[in-house]
Design a protein around this motif. Structure first.
Motif, PDB file in Angstrom:
ATOM      1  N   THR A 182       0.811  -1.210   0.000  1.00  0.00           N
ATOM      2  CA  THR A 182       0.000   0.000   0.000  1.00  0.00           C
ATOM      3  C   THR A 182       0.848   1.266   0.000  1.00  0.00           C
ATOM      4  OG1 THR A 182      -1.871   1.132   1.019  1.00  0.00           O
ATOM      5  CG2 THR A 182      -0.271   0.150   2.524  1.00  0.00           C
ATOM      6  N   LYS A 183       0.330   2.244  -0.690  1.00  0.00           N
ATOM      7  CA  LYS A 183       0.938   3.572  -0.674  1.00  0.00           C
ATOM      8  C   LYS A 183       0.179   4.471   0.315  1.00  0.00           C
ATOM      9  CE  LYS A 183       3.449   2.929  -4.622  1.00  0.00           C
ATOM     10  NZ  LYS A 183       3.989   1.628  -4.353  1.00  0.00           N
ATOM     11  N   ASN A 184      -0.936   3.948   0.826  1.00  0.00           N
ATOM     12  CA  ASN A 184      -1.807   4.697   1.728  1.00  0.00           C
ATOM     13  C   ASN A 184      -1.456   4.373   3.181  1.00  0.00           C
ATOM     14  OD1 ASN A 184      -3.850   5.868   3.190  1.00  0.00           O
ATOM     15  ND2 ASN A 184      -5.521   4.766   2.178  1.00  0.00           N
ATOM     16  N   THR A 185      -0.770   5.279   3.854  1.00  0.00           N
ATOM     17  CA  THR A 185      -0.349   5.041   5.236  1.00  0.00           C
ATOM     18  C   THR A 185      -1.530   5.007   6.204  1.00  0.00           C
ATOM     19  OG1 THR A 185       0.076   7.397   5.549  1.00  0.00           O
ATOM     20  CG2 THR A 185       1.948   6.023   4.888  1.00  0.00           C
ATOM     21  N   ASP A 186      -2.708   5.449   5.741  1.00  0.00           N
ATOM     22  CA  ASP A 186      -3.907   5.398   6.575  1.00  0.00           C
ATOM     23  C   ASP A 186      -4.689   4.101   6.394  1.00  0.00           C
ATOM     24  OD1 ASP A 186      -3.466   7.892   7.720  1.00  0.00           O
ATOM     25  OD2 ASP A 186      -4.571   8.942   6.140  1.00  0.00           O
ATOM     26  N   SER A 187      -4.220   3.210   5.518  1.00  0.00           N
ATOM     27  CA  SER A 187      -4.929   1.948   5.314  1.00  0.00           C
ATOM     28  C   SER A 187      -4.871   1.119   6.594  1.00  0.00           C
ATOM     29  CB  SER A 187      -4.319   1.157   4.154  1.00  0.00           C
ATOM     30  OG  SER A 187      -3.065   0.617   4.537  1.00  0.00           O
ATOM     31  N   ALA A 188      -5.861   0.280   6.760  1.00  0.00           N
ATOM     32  CA  ALA A 188      -5.920  -0.561   7.962  1.00  0.00           C
ATOM     33  C   ALA A 188      -4.712  -1.480   8.054  1.00  0.00           C
ATOM     34  CB  ALA A 188      -7.218  -1.372   7.979  1.00  0.00           C
ATOM     35  N   THR A 189      -4.244  -2.009   6.920  1.00  0.00           N
ATOM     36  CA  THR A 189      -3.083  -2.909   6.977  1.00  0.00           C
ATOM     37  C   THR A 189      -1.837  -2.156   7.427  1.00  0.00           C
ATOM     38  OG1 THR A 189      -2.715  -2.636   4.592  1.00  0.00           O
ATOM     39  CG2 THR A 189      -3.914  -4.593   5.293  1.00  0.00           C
ATOM     40  N   ALA A 190      -1.640  -0.950   6.930  1.00  0.00           N
ATOM     41  CA  ALA A 190      -0.485  -0.152   7.360  1.00  0.00           C
ATOM     42  C   ALA A 190      -0.617   0.205   8.840  1.00  0.00           C
ATOM     43  CB  ALA A 190      -0.361   1.109   6.514  1.00  0.00           C
ATOM     44  N   GLN A 191      -1.810   0.550   9.268  1.00  0.00           N
ATOM     45  CA  GLN A 191      -2.022   0.948  10.661  1.00  0.00           C
ATOM     46  C   GLN A 191      -1.780  -0.201  11.642  1.00  0.00           C
ATOM     47  OE1 GLN A 191      -5.687   3.021  11.439  1.00  0.00           O
ATOM     48  NE2 GLN A 191      -5.469   4.316   9.633  1.00  0.00           N
ATOM     49  N   VAL A 192      -2.250  -1.409  11.308  1.00  0.00           N
ATOM     50  CA  VAL A 192      -2.040  -2.521  12.257  1.00  0.00           C
ATOM     51  C   VAL A 192      -0.564  -2.884  12.341  1.00  0.00           C
ATOM     52  CG1 VAL A 192      -4.368  -3.515  12.204  1.00  0.00           C
ATOM     53  CG2 VAL A 192      -2.654  -4.376  10.615  1.00  0.00           C
ATOM     54  N   VAL A 193       0.152  -2.793  11.224  1.00  0.00           N
ATOM     55  CA  VAL A 193       1.584  -3.086  11.260  1.00  0.00           C
ATOM     56  C   VAL A 193       2.310  -1.986  12.035  1.00  0.00           C
ATOM     57  CG1 VAL A 193       3.659  -3.316   9.858  1.00  0.00           C
ATOM     58  CG2 VAL A 193       1.588  -4.563   9.224  1.00  0.00           C
ATOM     59  N   ASN A 194       1.926  -0.740  11.836  1.00  0.00           N
ATOM     60  CA  ASN A 194       2.541   0.360  12.590  1.00  0.00           C
ATOM     61  C   ASN A 194       2.248   0.249  14.085  1.00  0.00           C
ATOM     62  OD1 ASN A 194       3.697   1.489  10.326  1.00  0.00           O
ATOM     63  ND2 ASN A 194       1.998   2.902   9.973  1.00  0.00           N
ATOM     64  N   ALA A 195       1.131  -0.370  14.431  1.00  0.00           N
ATOM     65  CA  ALA A 195       0.770  -0.537  15.846  1.00  0.00           C
ATOM     66  C   ALA A 195       1.752  -1.450  16.578  1.00  0.00           C
ATOM     67  CB  ALA A 195      -0.657  -1.079  15.972  1.00  0.00           C
ATOM     68  N   ILE A 196       2.532  -2.223  15.835  1.00  0.00           N
ATOM     69  CA  ILE A 196       3.556  -3.071  16.459  1.00  0.00           C
ATOM     70  C   ILE A 196       4.621  -2.192  17.099  1.00  0.00           C
ATOM     71  CG2 ILE A 196       5.353  -4.794  16.093  1.00  0.00           C
ATOM     72  CD1 ILE A 196       3.683  -5.829  13.681  1.00  0.00           C
ATOM     73  N   SER A 197       5.217  -1.311  16.304  1.00  0.00           N
ATOM     74  CA  SER A 197       6.292  -0.469  16.849  1.00  0.00           C
ATOM     75  C   SER A 197       5.763   0.581  17.812  1.00  0.00           C
ATOM     76  CB  SER A 197       7.109   0.176  15.729  1.00  0.00           C
ATOM     77  OG  SER A 197       6.286   0.875  14.842  1.00  0.00           O
ATOM     78  N   ASP A 198       4.457   0.853  17.766  1.00  0.00           N
ATOM     79  CA  ASP A 198       3.838   1.758  18.738  1.00  0.00           C
ATOM     80  C   ASP A 198       3.596   1.063  20.076  1.00  0.00           C
ATOM     81  OD1 ASP A 198       3.795   3.740  16.804  1.00  0.00           O
ATOM     82  OD2 ASP A 198       1.688   3.415  16.278  1.00  0.00           O
ATOM     83  N   GLY A 199       3.811  -0.268  20.113  1.00  0.00           N
ATOM     84  CA  GLY A 199       3.621  -1.022  21.346  1.00  0.00           C
ATOM     85  C   GLY A 199       2.183  -1.380  21.646  1.00  0.00           C
TER      86      GLY A 199
END
Length: 135
Positions: free
Chosen positions: A18-35
């Motif tokens: 995805t190029k969309n950082t607001d997509s659900a897939t990007a958000q759940v993966v980003n939630a890893i490093s957010d703890g």
């Protein structure tokens, strides 16, 4: 809120595509490093991630793949699953199901883009459903 979750490989593929950082897939993966999401894995899952993400058709950079796998190892939890005896439409997905079942007492989830590959359970969710849960 912090939750345990097993990431089906298709979620990681989608997050890198995805190029969309607001997509659900990007958000759940980003939630890893957010703890917020603690990924659950074992060596078999890491091997699948490695193999699938390196497929030529995706053209992901080795740097992006190594970075993602490093985040999963750094923030995640290795789990040794017990056999469940579950029969799935695609038995290659069994390891993901067995890992989530091993941590169900801790309210673990399985995040997938292919709900039809797993039994219909409230803890087997899409990336969008996971975002609702953690918010």
């Amino acid at each position: 809120m912090r939750v345990y979750a097993v990431f089906d490989t298709n979620v990681l593929v989608s997050s890198l595509l995805t190029k969309n950082t607001d997509s659900a897939t990007a958000q759940v993966v980003n939630a890893i490093s957010d703890g917020v999401i603690i990924p659950l894995y074992n060596q078999e899952i890491l091997d699948e991630y490695e193999e699938v993400l390196h497929r030529e058709k995706f053209s992901f950079s080795d740097t992006a793949i190594r970075g993602l796998l490093s985040v999963i190892r750094q923030f995640g939890l290795a789990v040794s699953p017990s056999p469940t005896g579950e029969i799935l439409p695609d038995m290659d997905d069994l390891v993901f199901y067995e890992i989530v079942m091993e941590k169900r007492k801790d309210d673990a989830y399985l995040i997938t883009g292919n709900l039809r590959h797993f039994p219909q359970r409230e803890y087997i969710v899409t990336p969008a459903e996971m975002m609702i849960i953690i918010k």
